[in-house]
Every structure is written in structure tokens, then in C-alpha cells.
Design a protein around this motif. Structure first.
Motif, PDB file in Angstrom:
ATOM      1  N   VAL A   1      26.716  74.858  79.308  1.00 25.81           N
ATOM      2  CA  VAL A   1      27.553  75.755  80.100  1.00 25.81           C
ATOM      3  C   VAL A   1      27.032  77.183  79.907  1.00 25.81           C
ATOM      4  O   VAL A   1      27.108  77.751  78.810  1.00 25.81           O
ATOM      5  CB  VAL A   1      29.025  75.668  79.679  1.00 25.81           C
ATOM      6  CG1 VAL A   1      29.872  76.669  80.453  1.00 25.81           C
ATOM      7  CG2 VAL A   1      29.558  74.245  79.895  1.00 25.81           C
ATOM      8  N   ALA A   2      26.498  77.747  80.976  1.00 22.42           N
ATOM      9  CA  ALA A   2      25.971  79.103  80.898  1.00 22.42           C
ATOM     10  C   ALA A   2      27.093  80.137  80.926  1.00 22.42           C
ATOM     11  O   ALA A   2      26.999  81.201  80.302  1.00 22.42           O
ATOM     12  CB  ALA A   2      25.006  79.358  82.051  1.00 22.42           C
ATOM     13  N   HIS A   3      28.146  79.848  81.672  1.00 22.72           N
ATOM     14  CA  HIS A   3      29.303  80.745  81.744  1.00 22.72           C
ATOM     15  C   HIS A   3      30.521  79.925  82.121  1.00 22.72           C
ATOM     16  O   HIS A   3      30.448  79.009  82.957  1.00 22.72           O
ATOM     17  CB  HIS A   3      29.107  81.841  82.787  1.00 22.72           C
ATOM     18  CG  HIS A   3      30.340  82.672  83.002  1.00 22.72           C
ATOM     19  ND1 HIS A   3      30.809  83.566  82.075  1.00 22.72           N
ATOM     20  CD2 HIS A   3      31.231  82.711  84.039  1.00 22.72           C
ATOM     21  CE1 HIS A   3      31.915  84.128  82.521  1.00 22.72           C
ATOM     22  NE2 HIS A   3      32.187  83.631  83.703  1.00 22.72           N
ATOM     23  N   ALA A   4      31.655  80.240  81.494  1.00 18.98           N
ATOM     24  CA  ALA A   4      32.927  79.584  81.818  1.00 18.98           C
ATOM     25  C   ALA A   4      33.966  80.643  82.156  1.00 18.98           C
ATOM     26  O   ALA A   4      34.142  81.616  81.413  1.00 18.98           O
ATOM     27  CB  ALA A   4      33.414  78.731  80.648  1.00 18.98           C
ATOM     28  N   GLY A   5      34.634  80.474  83.285  1.00 28.04           N
ATOM     29  CA  GLY A   5      35.728  81.342  83.676  1.00 28.04           C
ATOM     30  C   GLY A   5      37.027  80.555  83.641  1.00 28.04           C
ATOM     31  O   GLY A   5      37.206  79.620  84.415  1.00 28.04           O
TER      32      GLY A   5
ATOM     33  N   GLN B   1      44.935  85.173  71.723  1.00 30.15           N
ATOM     34  CA  GLN B   1      45.186  83.921  71.011  1.00 30.15           C
ATOM     35  C   GLN B   1      44.465  82.751  71.675  1.00 30.15           C
ATOM     36  O   GLN B   1      43.905  81.886  70.987  1.00 30.15           O
ATOM     37  CB  GLN B   1      46.689  83.647  70.948  1.00 30.15           C
ATOM     38  CG  GLN B   1      47.453  84.607  70.047  1.00 30.15           C
ATOM     39  CD  GLN B   1      48.957  84.468  70.193  1.00 30.15           C
ATOM     40  OE1 GLN B   1      49.472  83.855  71.150  1.00 30.15           O
ATOM     41  NE2 GLN B   1      49.700  85.034  69.252  1.00 30.15           N
ATOM     42  N   TYR B   2      44.459  82.753  73.000  1.00 29.64           N
ATOM     43  CA  TYR B   2      43.783  81.676  73.718  1.00 29.64           C
ATOM     44  C   TYR B   2      42.276  81.748  73.481  1.00 29.64           C
ATOM     45  O   TYR B   2      41.623  80.722  73.219  1.00 29.64           O
ATOM     46  CB  TYR B   2      44.092  81.766  75.209  1.00 29.64           C
ATOM     47  CG  TYR B   2      43.723  80.519  75.982  1.00 29.64           C
ATOM     48  CD1 TYR B   2      44.676  79.542  76.243  1.00 29.64           C
ATOM     49  CD2 TYR B   2      42.423  80.319  76.429  1.00 29.64           C
ATOM     50  CE1 TYR B   2      44.342  78.393  76.946  1.00 29.64           C
ATOM     51  CE2 TYR B   2      42.081  79.173  77.122  1.00 29.64           C
ATOM     52  CZ  TYR B   2      43.046  78.218  77.382  1.00 29.64           C
ATOM     53  OH  TYR B   2      42.698  77.075  78.075  1.00 29.64           O
ATOM     54  N   ALA B   3      41.714  82.947  73.575  1.00 29.09           N
ATOM     55  CA  ALA B   3      40.276  83.119  73.350  1.00 29.09           C
ATOM     56  C   ALA B   3      39.894  82.670  71.939  1.00 29.09           C
ATOM     57  O   ALA B   3      38.843  82.035  71.735  1.00 29.09           O
ATOM     58  CB  ALA B   3      39.877  84.564  73.579  1.00 29.09           C
ATOM     59  N   ALA B   4      40.740  82.970  70.967  1.00 25.86           N
ATOM     60  CA  ALA B   4      40.466  82.538  69.595  1.00 25.86           C
ATOM     61  C   ALA B   4      40.524  81.021  69.473  1.00 25.86           C
ATOM     62  O   ALA B   4      39.731  80.411  68.746  1.00 25.86           O
ATOM     63  CB  ALA B   4      41.460  83.189  68.633  1.00 25.86           C
ATOM     64  N   ALA B   5      41.452  80.401  70.215  1.00 23.80           N
ATOM     65  CA  ALA B   5      41.631  78.951  70.131  1.00 23.80           C
ATOM     66  C   ALA B   5      40.453  78.177  70.701  1.00 23.80           C
ATOM     67  O   ALA B   5      40.181  77.048  70.274  1.00 23.80           O
ATOM     68  CB  ALA B   5      42.924  78.544  70.840  1.00 23.80           C
ATOM     69  N   ILE B   6      39.734  78.763  71.662  1.00 25.09           N
ATOM     70  CA  ILE B   6      38.595  78.057  72.261  1.00 25.09           C
ATOM     71  C   ILE B   6      37.265  78.476  71.647  1.00 25.09           C
ATOM     72  O   ILE B   6      36.218  77.917  72.002  1.00 25.09           O
ATOM     73  CB  ILE B   6      38.524  78.278  73.788  1.00 25.09           C
ATOM     74  CG1 ILE B   6      38.243  79.752  74.102  1.00 25.09           C
ATOM     75  CG2 ILE B   6      39.789  77.786  74.472  1.00 25.09           C
ATOM     76  CD1 ILE B   6      37.907  80.008  75.560  1.00 25.09           C
TER      77      ILE B   6
ATOM     78  N   SER C   1      29.041  82.465  77.108  1.00 26.22           N
ATOM     79  CA  SER C   1      29.721  83.485  77.909  1.00 26.22           C
ATOM     80  C   SER C   1      31.012  82.882  78.443  1.00 26.22           C
ATOM     81  O   SER C   1      31.005  81.802  79.029  1.00 26.22           O
ATOM     82  CB  SER C   1      28.834  83.923  79.075  1.00 26.22           C
ATOM     83  OG  SER C   1      29.538  84.792  79.947  1.00 26.22           O
ATOM     84  N   VAL C   2      32.137  83.560  78.227  1.00 26.01           N
ATOM     85  CA  VAL C   2      33.417  83.033  78.691  1.00 26.01           C
ATOM     86  C   VAL C   2      34.345  84.191  79.050  1.00 26.01           C
ATOM     87  O   VAL C   2      34.331  85.241  78.404  1.00 26.01           O
ATOM     88  CB  VAL C   2      34.074  82.118  77.627  1.00 26.01           C
ATOM     89  CG1 VAL C   2      34.432  82.902  76.382  1.00 26.01           C
ATOM     90  CG2 VAL C   2      35.298  81.412  78.199  1.00 26.01           C
TER      91      VAL C   2
END
Length: 333
Positions: A62-66, A80-85, A94-95
Motif C-alpha cells: 500500500v503506497a498510500h491509504a486514505g 487516537q485512531y491514527a495511533a491505533a493503526i 503514507s496514511v
């Protein structure tokens, strides 16, 4: 580009994911259950998205995930969500993590001055301006002044039914419809089941079509609920355009979510009438594309895709989400 672009639209009732090439070619589409942390809890919500991302990406990196997820209304919730993933391999290159309102907005328009309002399980809105200014709302229910959507309308049906049967309020056909649709023996029994957790309050969301039917038949309580919902949507629009200084501008008001997509004439008419006063030059754009279309466009734009690639992606994802190609994961509406 080495890898695929993945986009996710995570709602309260379903989650869509797509994988695309940087040229906008659709590789895979998958659908699963809802993934809003508000309803599922953070751990379960993230697990749904992780499974879908891995399903659509397959063996490719995965080059980028939105990720555009319902329920991420406060900055701390995004963090919190960003930390969880962060531990997932697909999230490391890249996300982007953001509220699903941005996917709805992008699916409906690419204009720099615009408003998007979603009325589905709940109600929320976002307003944007060309200079980067935004208007957002906490969307915490009654705590933050919100009302409406399937949850709000369903709760009001029960509220009015309770007052109907005990004499505090007017009679409404919604009382009998409520009992029949939910298979309850009486309103007091249903209230008791909900109070003790033997039934979930989410069952009440299914009552919205019944409210529309009753309103068309002339039931005063039902018409009041439909009118109140229209007023709430107009209130969101008015707040956005006023705070952004766009009230006199010819901007799109994108309306999405299952309740709006029902196309109920009284609801849409009430919204249109209210906007004539709140934003006389604005135009309603009823969203005819699934929010995953907007999520895909946002992800591709972030990855640097061309205009031709965006057009190709829009066509491909719209065909996929209208059921013309099979999903790779079992769907849940």
C-alpha cells in the motif's frame, strides 16, 4: 509508484474500501460492517478497516491509504485512531485519517467553497472555504446540541408513543407501527426491555421509513418529526455559511446519508425552503455517489494522480458501488 492506493469510507452501518492504481484503475472493492468508533468501539472499528485494507490490497504493498471514518469528530479522536493503526504495515508508508464528511463533500463537489451535510444514523456537517478555513461540529449528540438522523428520529417515535399510551401526549399512528415493526407486545414492555438492555436502542433506527409513510398519510406527530429534521439540516447549513461568510455566495450544499437519499418530498422540500432564507444563492446537490467515491478521489489526489486518473477512478468506483462488479468481502448494508 510502487504499490496501490487504498481508500476507505467507514460509516455507522457499512464500510467500503477500494484499491486503485495511481492511474485511477480500480483493482478491488470490498464492503463490510460499520466501523464507526462511536458505535463499535475503537478496537473493533480498526479491526474492520484492517481486514478490508488487506483484502483489497491483496499481495501488493500500500503506497498510500486514505481513511475517512465516521465518528472521528474531535482532534483527539483522530489522534487516537491514527495511533491505533500505526502498527499495521499498510499504514506506515503514507496514511491520512479524517472524518467521513470529507469523503461525502468530495464525492459531491470539487468546488473550494462548499458545505456537506450527512443525515444517516446521525447528523453532521462540514463547511470549507477556498482559503482553507473550515467549520466543524463536535457531533456528540445532545451534549453538543445535535438532533436527528435515524437514532434521533427513532428515539422520538418511542417518546411520542410513550406519551400517547399514558395520556400525556396526542394519539399517533406511530404507536401501533412501532409495536408491529419491532415485534413488541406493548410500549411499556419495549421501554422496559430497552432500559434493562434486553434490546438495543439501535433497533429504533429502522423506524424512519415508517415516519415518512405516516407523515404522507397526514399524521401530525410524524409530520412534525420530518419538519424538525429538515429544520436541523438547514440549521447546520446556516451555521456553516454564516461562520464562513458564504451566505450570499452561490455554493453547493451537498446532502448525503440514507435519510436524505430516501428522497422524501416533504423533507427535501423543507430543506429547500429553509435554504432560500439561510443561503439564497446556494444550490442543493443530492449526493448520487457513494462516499467511497470521494474517499478514492481524495486518496488519489494526495498521491499525486492526474486529472484523467481521477475521472477514471470516479467512473470505476461508481460502477463498483452500484453493484456492477462483485465485492471481494461479504457485504453488509
Amino acid at each position: 509508484m510502487n504499490g496501490v492506493i487504498v481508500a476507505v469510507d467507514g460509516g455507522g452501518s457499512k464500510t467500503d474500501a477500494v484499491a486503485l492504481t495511481i492511474d485511477g484503475d480500480l483493482i478491488a472493492h470490498a464492503r463490510a460492517a460499520g466501523s464507526s468508533p462511536h458505535f463499535e468501539g475503537l478496537g473493533e472499528a480498526v479491526a474492520v478497516v484492517d481486514e478490508l485494507v488487506r483484502a483489497v490490497a491483496g499481495e501488493q504493498p500500500v503506497a498510500h491509504a486514505g481513511l475517512y471514518i465516521s465518528g472521528l469528530d474531535l482532534p483527539v479522536e483522530v489522534e487516537q485512531y491514527a495511533a491505533a493503526i500505526s502498527g499495521f504495515a499498510w499504514a506506515r508508508p503514507s496514511v491520512v485519517v479524517a472524518n467521513d464528511l470529507y469523503a461525502v463533500l468530495r464525492a459531491g463537489t470539487d468546488e473550494p467553497d462548499a458545505v456537506a451535510i450527512v443525515c444517516g444514523t446521525g447528523v453532521n456537517a462540514v463547511g470549507v472555504r477556498a482559503d482553507g478555513a473550515e467549520v466543524r461540529f463536535p457531533s456528540l449528540g445532545a451534549l453538543s446540541g445535535d438532533w436527528g438522523g435515524g437514532s434521533g428520529i427513532g428515539e422520538q417515535v418511542l417518546w411520542h408513543a410513550a406519551r400517547d399510551v399514558d395520556g400525556r401526549g396526542p394519539h399517533t399512528v406511530l404507536t401501533a407501527a412501532l409495536l408491529e415493526q419491532l415485534g413488541a407486545v406493548s410500549v411499556p414492555a419495549l421501554i422496559e426491555d430497552l432500559h434493562f438492555g434486553r434490546r438495543d436502542s439501535s433497533d429504533l433506527i429502522s423506524l424512519v421509513p415508517t415516519v415518512f409513510d405516516a407523515a404522507r398519510a397526514g399524521d401530525d406527530v410524524a409530520t412534525g418529526l420530518v419538519d424538525r429534521q429538515a429544520d436541523e439540516i438547514v440549521a447546520f447549513a446556516r451555521a456553516c455559511v454564516t461562520r464562513l461568510g458564504l451566505a450570499e455566495r452561490a455554493i453547493p450544499i451537498v446532502l448525503g446519508g440514507g435519510i436524505v437519499r430516501s428522497g422524501d418530498e416533504r423533507l427535501i422540500g423543507g430543506i429547500a425552503s429553509g435554504l432560500v432564507v439561510a443561503a439564497p444563492r446556494a444550490r442543493i446537490e443530492l449526493l448520487d455517489a457513494a462516499p467511497i467515491v470521494g474517499a478514492a478521489l481524495l486518496a488519489l489526489e494526495r498521491a499525486g494522480a492526474s486529472v484523467d486518473a481521477l475521472d477514471r477512478a470516479r467512473d470505476g468506483v461508481m460502477r463498483a458501488t452500484r453493484g456492477r462488479i462483485p465485492a471481494t468481502v461479504g457485504s453488509a448494508e
